[in-house]
Design an enzyme around this catalytic site. Structure first.
Site, PDB file in Angstrom:
ATOM      1  N   GLU A 104       0.867  -1.194   0.000  1.00 18.79           N
ATOM      2  CA  GLU A 104       0.000   0.000   0.000  1.00 18.79           C
ATOM      3  C   GLU A 104       0.889   1.226   0.000  1.00 18.79           C
ATOM      4  O   GLU A 104       1.795   1.336   0.828  1.00 18.79           O
ATOM      5  CB  GLU A 104      -0.902  -0.009   1.238  1.00 18.79           C
ATOM      6  CG  GLU A 104      -1.707   1.286   1.409  1.00 18.79           C
ATOM      7  CD  GLU A 104      -2.579   1.274   2.667  1.00 18.79           C
ATOM      8  OE1 GLU A 104      -3.026   0.186   3.082  1.00 18.79           O
ATOM      9  OE2 GLU A 104      -2.795   2.370   3.219  1.00 18.79           O
ATOM     10  N   GLU A 113      -2.587  11.198   3.050  1.00 20.22           N
ATOM     11  CA  GLU A 113      -3.643  11.001   4.043  1.00 20.22           C
ATOM     12  C   GLU A 113      -3.644  12.234   4.933  1.00 20.22           C
ATOM     13  O   GLU A 113      -2.593  12.839   5.180  1.00 20.22           O
ATOM     14  CB  GLU A 113      -3.395   9.769   4.905  1.00 20.22           C
ATOM     15  CG  GLU A 113      -3.589   8.457   4.174  1.00 20.22           C
ATOM     16  CD  GLU A 113      -3.438   7.286   5.121  1.00 20.22           C
ATOM     17  OE1 GLU A 113      -4.471   6.703   5.495  1.00 20.22           O
ATOM     18  OE2 GLU A 113      -2.288   6.974   5.487  1.00 20.22           O
TER      19      GLU A 113
END
Ligand SMILES: [Ca+2]
Ligand SMILES: [Ca+2]
Length: 398
Positions: A277, A282
């Site tokens: 990932e 974020e």
């Protein structure tokens, strides 16, 4: 003016009619200076729609009079702004002798963008031959929002459209009239997924849509639950290595968790985190001026590990204020994260140590807003809904 015309012989019926007309025009007992009251107590509240694009403000006299009444009026701003929300007017109108009503008309600006309910005033600034009942000389008008699209400005950082030695191999500029389903599909549901998130992901247009060159992902409070969208390019657009630029405005608020990220295309068979990932961006909505870049890896979930770094803009700003560009430069030797073309974190291809290195395979994109979860915590009374992420483009250069 003399009121006693010379009466000529005529048939009786016609003669009587003439007398009636003469009596109404020339009653000597009428006060030629009667001063009527202007009644203007009506506040107007209407939706901002084409059908209501002109607001009407009635003016009523308590009695008509034999003279014309003139009323001067103008609009004044409250929360609604001249030109932006309504067309200002400053004018006079005549209520003709013998009549007792008239109206002021104000055009409002109708668009598709969500706003607060906004108010302006219509003020009667003076009159001739009349007074104002109770001294009331203004009406307040409320333009009620009936739109759901978010207005945004295009300001903020814009990345280069090309890089030396690299070619644009794919992009979605979101310039079509709708979401391009040859690039994107949806994850649905997800309430209670691994991170204890609260949202239910939908493919409804309330949670994702394209408008004016931007993809919008919208997290909504539906009263009993939250909805949002999580879009992915799995099986549609997958890439191995490249300079990836994503220009976006981010949401904010306690419990709000937007992400622009990638998973290995072998996720369906290898599972997470073995597929790898890469979190391009974020943000934890309670720290709306800080973004994070992270990689997750591990042969299986019991060996999950991650490493990453963050960067901030001044605390007086947030990533909701204007566009920024979130990038990775991903090569066989490692990954560098950039904010507005400024590198802030890097890993090399030894980052996974004794665990498999998964970042040498095709990956697909995921764009989403999560609501709640172990990392961001949960929405509280300070969290404003709806919250949106607007994506101007996703570009891949190789
Ligand atoms: Ca509007
Ligand atoms: Ca665009």
């Amino acid at each position: 003016m003399p009121c006693l015309p010379v009466l000529k012989p005529m048939p009786t019926l016609l003669f009587m009619s003439a007398l009636v007309i003469l009596s109404t025009q020339c009653r000597p007992e009428e006060d030629p200076h009667v001063v009527p009251e202007i009644r203007f107590p009506i506040d107007i509240s209407k939706d901002e729609t084409e059908a209501n694009s002109t607001f009407e403000f009635p003016i009523v006299l308590n009695q008509s009079t034999s003279r014309d009444i003139m009323v001067h009026y103008e609009t004044r701003e409250l929360t609604a702004l001249e030109g932006e929300d309504y067309i200002p007017v400053a004018d006079s109108l005549v209520i003709p002798a013998g009549t007792a009503t008239a109206s002021i008309f104000v055009d409002i600006v109708v668009d598709d963008y969500m706003e607060e309910d906004e108010e302006f005033r219509v003020v009667l600034t003076g009159s001739s031959n009349a007074t104002f009942a109770g001294g009331i000389q203004e009406a307040i008008s409320t333009i009620r929002n009936d739109d759901s699209l978010f207005p945004i400005s295009g300001g903020g950082y814009m990345s280069a459209s090309s890089y030396p030695g690299k070619t644009l191999v794919w992009s979605d500029e979101f310039d079509a009239g709708s979401i391009d389903l040859s690039n994107w599909t949806y994850d649905l549901g997800a309430n209670g997924w691994g991170n204890q998130e609260l949202q239910n992901y939908t493919s409804n247009s309330e949670n994702s849509y394209v408008d004016d060159g931007h993809l919008f992902i919208v997290a909504r409070d539906e009263g009993t639950h939250y909805t949002s969208a999580r879009m992915k390019s799995i099986g549609l657009q997958e890439f191995q290595y490249g300079r990836i630029d994503v220009r976006a405005i981010l949401p904010k608020g306690q419990g709000i968790w937007p992400a622009i990220w990638m998973l290995g295309a072998n996720f369906p068979t290898s599972g997470w985190p073995a597929c790898g990932e890469m979190d391009i961006m974020e943000l934890i909505g309670s720290s709306p001026n800080t973004v994070h870049g992270t990689v997750h890896y591990g042969a299986d979930w019991t060996q999950h590990n991650y490493t990453g770094g963050g960067t901030s803009i001044p605390w007086t700003e947030t990533f909701s204020d204007e566009f920024h560009v979130f990038s990775i430069d991903w090569t066989p030797s490692g990954i560098t994260w950039l904010l507005d073309d400024q590198p802030f974190y890097s890993v090399d291809n030894a980052v996974t140590g004794s665990q498999p290195y998964p970042f040498d395979n095709p990956f697909f994109f995921i764009l989403n807003i999560a609501v709640g979860g172990q990392w961001p915590g949960y929405p509280d009374a300070t969290t404003a809904f709806p919250q949106f992420m607007a994506v101007d483009y996703v570009r891949v250069f190789q």
